[in-house]
Write a protein that holds these residues in place. Structure first.
Motif, PDB file in Angstrom:
ATOM      1  N   TYR A  59       0.799  -1.229   0.000  1.00  0.00           N
ATOM      2  CA  TYR A  59       0.000   0.000   0.000  1.00  0.00           C
ATOM      3  C   TYR A  59       0.826   1.271   0.000  1.00  0.00           C
ATOM      4  O   TYR A  59       0.278   2.366   0.105  1.00  0.00           O
ATOM      5  CB  TYR A  59      -0.959  -0.003   1.194  1.00  0.00           C
ATOM      6  CG  TYR A  59      -2.095  -1.005   1.042  1.00  0.00           C
ATOM      7  CD1 TYR A  59      -3.344  -0.589   0.618  1.00  0.00           C
ATOM      8  CD2 TYR A  59      -1.893  -2.353   1.284  1.00  0.00           C
ATOM      9  CE1 TYR A  59      -4.378  -1.495   0.460  1.00  0.00           C
ATOM     10  CE2 TYR A  59      -2.922  -3.277   1.136  1.00  0.00           C
ATOM     11  CZ  TYR A  59      -4.161  -2.841   0.718  1.00  0.00           C
ATOM     12  OH  TYR A  59      -5.178  -3.745   0.561  1.00  0.00           O
ATOM     13  N   GLY A  60       2.135   1.134  -0.093  1.00  0.00           N
ATOM     14  CA  GLY A  60       2.984   2.316  -0.209  1.00  0.00           C
ATOM     15  C   GLY A  60       3.197   3.097   1.077  1.00  0.00           C
ATOM     16  O   GLY A  60       3.644   4.242   1.043  1.00  0.00           O
ATOM     17  N   PHE A  61       2.859   2.500   2.219  1.00  0.00           N
ATOM     18  CA  PHE A  61       3.088   3.202   3.487  1.00  0.00           C
ATOM     19  C   PHE A  61       4.531   2.996   3.941  1.00  0.00           C
ATOM     20  O   PHE A  61       5.172   2.003   3.601  1.00  0.00           O
ATOM     21  CB  PHE A  61       2.167   2.644   4.580  1.00  0.00           C
ATOM     22  CG  PHE A  61       0.748   3.123   4.489  1.00  0.00           C
ATOM     23  CD1 PHE A  61       0.292   4.140   5.305  1.00  0.00           C
ATOM     24  CD2 PHE A  61      -0.145   2.550   3.583  1.00  0.00           C
ATOM     25  CE1 PHE A  61      -1.020   4.588   5.227  1.00  0.00           C
ATOM     26  CE2 PHE A  61      -1.454   2.973   3.492  1.00  0.00           C
ATOM     27  CZ  PHE A  61      -1.898   4.003   4.314  1.00  0.00           C
ATOM     28  N   THR A  62       5.016   3.943   4.745  1.00  0.00           N
ATOM     29  CA  THR A  62       6.316   3.732   5.394  1.00  0.00           C
ATOM     30  C   THR A  62       6.060   3.423   6.866  1.00  0.00           C
ATOM     31  O   THR A  62       4.995   3.755   7.407  1.00  0.00           O
ATOM     32  CB  THR A  62       7.193   4.999   5.308  1.00  0.00           C
ATOM     33  OG1 THR A  62       6.535   6.052   6.042  1.00  0.00           O
ATOM     34  CG2 THR A  62       7.428   5.425   3.875  1.00  0.00           C
ATOM     35  N   ALA A  63       7.063   2.823   7.484  1.00  0.00           N
ATOM     36  CA  ALA A  63       6.935   2.476   8.911  1.00  0.00           C
ATOM     37  C   ALA A  63       6.650   3.730   9.730  1.00  0.00           C
ATOM     38  O   ALA A  63       5.869   3.698  10.686  1.00  0.00           O
ATOM     39  CB  ALA A  63       8.216   1.811   9.393  1.00  0.00           C
ATOM     40  N   GLU A  64       7.277   4.840   9.342  1.00  0.00           N
ATOM     41  CA  GLU A  64       7.126   6.083  10.099  1.00  0.00           C
ATOM     42  C   GLU A  64       5.673   6.569  10.056  1.00  0.00           C
ATOM     43  O   GLU A  64       5.193   7.185  11.000  1.00  0.00           O
ATOM     44  CB  GLU A  64       8.053   7.163   9.516  1.00  0.00           C
ATOM     45  CG  GLU A  64       9.543   6.894   9.728  1.00  0.00           C
ATOM     46  CD  GLU A  64      10.089   5.731   8.875  1.00  0.00           C
ATOM     47  OE1 GLU A  64       9.481   5.402   7.833  1.00  0.00           O
ATOM     48  OE2 GLU A  64      11.111   5.145   9.263  1.00  0.00           O
ATOM     49  N   GLU A  65       4.964   6.283   8.969  1.00  0.00           N
ATOM     50  CA  GLU A  65       3.562   6.692   8.876  1.00  0.00           C
ATOM     51  C   GLU A  65       2.654   5.767   9.686  1.00  0.00           C
ATOM     52  O   GLU A  65       1.602   6.176  10.169  1.00  0.00           O
ATOM     53  CB  GLU A  65       3.088   6.654   7.419  1.00  0.00           C
ATOM     54  CG  GLU A  65       3.699   7.739   6.548  1.00  0.00           C
ATOM     55  CD  GLU A  65       3.309   7.539   5.098  1.00  0.00           C
ATOM     56  OE1 GLU A  65       2.775   8.480   4.513  1.00  0.00           O
ATOM     57  OE2 GLU A  65       3.527   6.434   4.556  1.00  0.00           O
ATOM     58  N   ILE A  66       3.077   4.528   9.818  1.00  0.00           N
ATOM     59  CA  ILE A  66       2.181   3.540  10.425  1.00  0.00           C
ATOM     60  C   ILE A  66       2.115   3.673  11.951  1.00  0.00           C
ATOM     61  O   ILE A  66       1.028   3.581  12.536  1.00  0.00           O
ATOM     62  CB  ILE A  66       2.614   2.104  10.011  1.00  0.00           C
ATOM     63  CG1 ILE A  66       2.403   1.927   8.516  1.00  0.00           C
ATOM     64  CG2 ILE A  66       1.838   1.045  10.788  1.00  0.00           C
ATOM     65  CD1 ILE A  66       3.006   0.678   7.938  1.00  0.00           C
ATOM     66  N   ALA A  67       3.273   3.865  12.581  1.00  0.00           N
ATOM     67  CA  ALA A  67       3.238   3.971  14.051  1.00  0.00           C
ATOM     68  C   ALA A  67       4.452   4.733  14.556  1.00  0.00           C
ATOM     69  O   ALA A  67       5.556   4.536  14.035  1.00  0.00           O
ATOM     70  CB  ALA A  67       3.223   2.581  14.678  1.00  0.00           C
ATOM     71  N   PRO A  68       4.288   5.602  15.562  1.00  0.00           N
ATOM     72  CA  PRO A  68       5.460   6.222  16.181  1.00  0.00           C
ATOM     73  C   PRO A  68       6.373   5.137  16.768  1.00  0.00           C
ATOM     74  O   PRO A  68       5.886   4.088  17.203  1.00  0.00           O
ATOM     75  CB  PRO A  68       4.855   7.075  17.297  1.00  0.00           C
ATOM     76  CG  PRO A  68       3.417   7.256  16.928  1.00  0.00           C
ATOM     77  CD  PRO A  68       3.027   6.030  16.163  1.00  0.00           C
ATOM     78  N   GLU A  69       7.665   5.419  16.772  1.00  0.00           N
ATOM     79  CA  GLU A  69       8.637   4.382  17.133  1.00  0.00           C
ATOM     80  C   GLU A  69       8.395   3.777  18.520  1.00  0.00           C
ATOM     81  O   GLU A  69       8.630   2.585  18.730  1.00  0.00           O
ATOM     82  CB  GLU A  69      10.065   4.956  17.058  1.00  0.00           C
ATOM     83  CG  GLU A  69      11.112   3.883  17.272  1.00  0.00           C
ATOM     84  CD  GLU A  69      12.454   4.245  16.711  1.00  0.00           C
ATOM     85  OE1 GLU A  69      12.660   5.432  16.411  1.00  0.00           O
ATOM     86  OE2 GLU A  69      13.303   3.337  16.585  1.00  0.00           O
ATOM     87  N   ASN A  70       7.927   4.606  19.449  1.00  0.00           N
ATOM     88  CA  ASN A  70       7.800   4.107  20.825  1.00  0.00           C
ATOM     89  C   ASN A  70       6.397   3.646  21.182  1.00  0.00           C
ATOM     90  O   ASN A  70       6.078   3.483  22.345  1.00  0.00           O
ATOM     91  CB  ASN A  70       8.205   5.211  21.816  1.00  0.00           C
ATOM     92  CG  ASN A  70       9.653   5.563  21.597  1.00  0.00           C
ATOM     93  OD1 ASN A  70      10.470   4.691  21.330  1.00  0.00           O
ATOM     94  ND2 ASN A  70       9.958   6.845  21.671  1.00  0.00           N
ATOM     95  N   GLU A  71       5.558   3.458  20.192  1.00  0.00           N
ATOM     96  CA  GLU A  71       4.173   3.094  20.511  1.00  0.00           C
ATOM     97  C   GLU A  71       3.766   1.769  19.877  1.00  0.00           C
ATOM     98  O   GLU A  71       4.329   1.343  18.874  1.00  0.00           O
ATOM     99  CB  GLU A  71       3.215   4.184  19.987  1.00  0.00           C
ATOM    100  CG  GLU A  71       3.299   5.445  20.803  1.00  0.00           C
ATOM    101  CD  GLU A  71       2.337   6.508  20.310  1.00  0.00           C
ATOM    102  OE1 GLU A  71       1.358   6.171  19.608  1.00  0.00           O
ATOM    103  OE2 GLU A  71       2.592   7.683  20.613  1.00  0.00           O
TER     104      GLU A  71
END
Ligand code: SF4
Length: 416
Positions: free
Chosen positions: A282-294
């Motif tokens: 779907y073209g998402f990046t990890a950074e868009e999917i969830a904040p690193e600490n959550e």
């Protein structure tokens, strides 16, 4: 011949590894038996984790390592057994001929040393390929810290190999799997990725790991949040060219004061698989999917959660939105997005067209207009309420116009 007692222990010991799902490979049958390509390999999972239609077995459960979460660790009080390469190869062929299996998933505890174990694994697959002329699907687990030459040889016989990352950080590996390190797991992955690329570039004859590499991470045995796991996943796809990352929610099969007493829960694992789809399709990046600490929210799928955080981008008009944006609309999957692109060349699409394309309208309607019409809820709070209620009761019909078996279809196809 392998006896029933050893067979039971060695197959039981392999059931916790979920990284064996297969998408088939390019291996052709050139006069022997089996076929790794035609139908791929069936890969159904039974509720207790067995992967049916592959013979899923350990070569040995006699481990010199002491990973705290593992029932086969050095300290564990379990009966230790091993099989020889000849026994495993013969068993595979016998089962194949009886139509019990279509392929082999072979793993092992580290017995004696990484090289000794890897050498026996390689001998098994070599026997199958050269002596028995078996062309069926073979997935081989790699043993960390084994020599490069053994890894290379294994990859020339196996369809797929996997090195399990197991825990998402070096600190957790140190604590719970002290004989493993991130480097010892990533180095062989890098080697395989590099050699596969060279093999392809030089257009060499034969096959080199045609079904690529996979890995598995245990979720919930250590404290890393989902944001960190999704970032690691992204980096494995980008840098190692992995075919799949599998997540296995932690199940306490052994007691240790360093491990949680309760299982991690299937829903968290499910959310990670959904996030994984967003990364791959779907073209998402990890950074868009969830904040690193959550962690990922449990009450909403990660695509809905992203859309709710970005309401200023919606609604989008389905007759004009580019593919990248359609793919970000909750309820529009990859196939529906393609159908929309195709159909809107000939007609102005309305909601009735979208329903026929299997767009999940009870989600999508809050984020789209179709031919200028909008059927979504008024504000973000209302949308959130409807989406979370929908998640709670997947089968409830919210509006007669939108009540279809969309949810069931989405569950089957994995589309979000
Ligand atoms: S290496 Fe670790 S995970 Fe693998 S069998 Fe040995 S103790 Fe278990």
């Amino acid at each position: 011949m392998i006896d029933e007692m050893r067979l039971k222990i060695l197959t039981e010991g392999a059931k916790y590894d979920v990284s064996c799902s297969s998408s088939g490979s390019k291996r052709k049958n050139e006069g022997g038996m089996g076929n790794g390509y035609a139908a791929g390999c069936c890969h159904s999972f039974t509720p207790d984790g067995r992967c049916i239609s592959l013979l899923k077995i350990l070569m040995s459960n006699n481990c010199i390592y002491n990973c705290k979460y593992c029932p086969n660790r050095l300290d564990a009080d379990v009966r230790r057994v091993s099989a020889t390469p000849e026994e495993i190869a013969q068993l595979t062929i016998d089962f194949y001929k009886r139509n019990y299996i279509e392929g082999l998933f072979l793993s092992s505890a580290v017995e004696k040393s990484p090289n000794d174990t890897m050498e026996r694994l390689v001998r098994t697959v070599k026997l199958l390929r050269t002596q028995y002329r078996f062309h069926g699907y073979i997935h081989l687990k790699g043993i960390p810290r084994a020599d490069e030459a053994l890894i290379r040889e294994a990859a020339s016989y196996a369809d797929r190999m996997s090195y399990n990352i197991e825990l998402p950080s070096e600190a957790s590996l140190k604590l719970l799997a002290p004989q493993k390190s991130k480097e010892s797991l990533l180095l062989p992955m890098k080697q395989l990725a590099r050699e596969k690329a060279v093999f392809r570039e030089e257009k060499r004859k034969g096959l080199f790991l045609p079904a690529g590499q996979t890995t598995q991470m245990i979720v919930g045995a250590s404290p890393e949040p989902d944001g960190q796991i999704v970032r690691l996943t992204q980096s494995l796809y980008r840098n190692m060219g992995l075919k799949r990352v599998y997540y296995s929610s932690y199940v306490p099969v052994v007691h240790d004061s360093l491990l949680p007493d309760l299982p991690a829960g299937q829903l968290r694992e499910h959310r990670l698989y959904q996030a994984d789809w967003l990364l791959r399709f779907y073209g998402f990046t990890a950074e868009e999917i969830a904040p690193e600490n959550e962690n990922l929210p449990l009450d909403l799928d990660p695509k809905c959660a992203w859309a709710l955080r970005n309401m200023h981008l919606f609604p989008v008009e389905v007759n004009r939105a580019p593919l990248e944006m359609l793919l970000r609309v909750p309820g529009i999957g990859g196939r529906s997005a393609q159908k929309i692109l195709e159909a809107r060349r000939y007609t102005k699409l309305g909601f009735e067209h979208l329903a026929r394309m299997r767009v999940v309208l009870k989600r999508a309607r809050h984020f789209i207009t179709a031919n200028g019409k909008f059927y979504g809820a008024e504000n973000e709070t209302a949308v959130r309420g409807l989406l979370t209620a929908g998640e709670k009761n997947e089968n409830a019909e919210q509006l007669s116009l939108f009540g279809t078996s969309e949810t069931a279809l989405s569950a089957l196809t994995g589309e979000l």
